[in-house]
Design a protein around this motif. Structure first.
Motif, short mmCIF file in Angstrom:
data_model
loop_
_atom_site.label_atom_id
_atom_site.label_comp_id
_atom_site.label_asym_id
_atom_site.label_seq_id
_atom_site.Cartn_x
_atom_site.Cartn_y
_atom_site.Cartn_z
N ASN A 8 0.75 -1.24 -0.16
CA ASN A 8 -0.36 -0.14 0.06
C ASN A 8 0.64 0.82 -0.10
O ASN A 8 0.57 2.38 -0.43
CB ASN A 8 -0.73 0.02 1.60
N ARG A 46 -6.73 0.62 -0.72
CA ARG A 46 -6.64 -0.74 0.22
C ARG A 46 -5.51 0.22 1.37
O ARG A 46 -6.83 -0.90 2.50
CB ARG A 46 -5.16 -1.32 -0.30
N THR A 47 -5.78 1.06 1.61
CA THR A 47 -5.14 1.16 3.11
C THR A 47 -6.52 1.12 3.67
O THR A 47 -6.92 1.16 5.21
CB THR A 47 -3.98 2.61 2.69
#
Length: 71
Positions: A8, A46-47
């Motif tokens: 990420n 994604r984080t």
């Protein structure tokens, strides 16, 4: 730091650098800018998936319900 966080972080940094580089040139490369922004947003997405929502917690109420007795 586990591998997912590293991926990420790398996506965010590389995407930001690519977008910055593509935008800084005299002749702007639109496709490179779009690719950098997509990589940046992918890393941020994604984080954010791993951050828990504040609404997922079950709130405790001060009012307790009573079970009704069957007659």
């Amino acid at each position: 730091m586990n591998i997912s966080r590293a991926i990420n972080f790398i996506c965010i940094v590389v995407g930001g650098l690519i977008a910055f580089y593509a935008n800084a040139e005299q002749e702007k490369n639109t496709y490179l800018l779009i690719g950098g922004i997509v990589l940046l947003v992918f890393g941020v997405y994604r984080t954010s998936r791993n951050i828990p929502s504040k609404f997922d917690k079950e709130e405790e109420s001060f009012i307790k319900t009573e079970k009704e007795d069957e007659v």
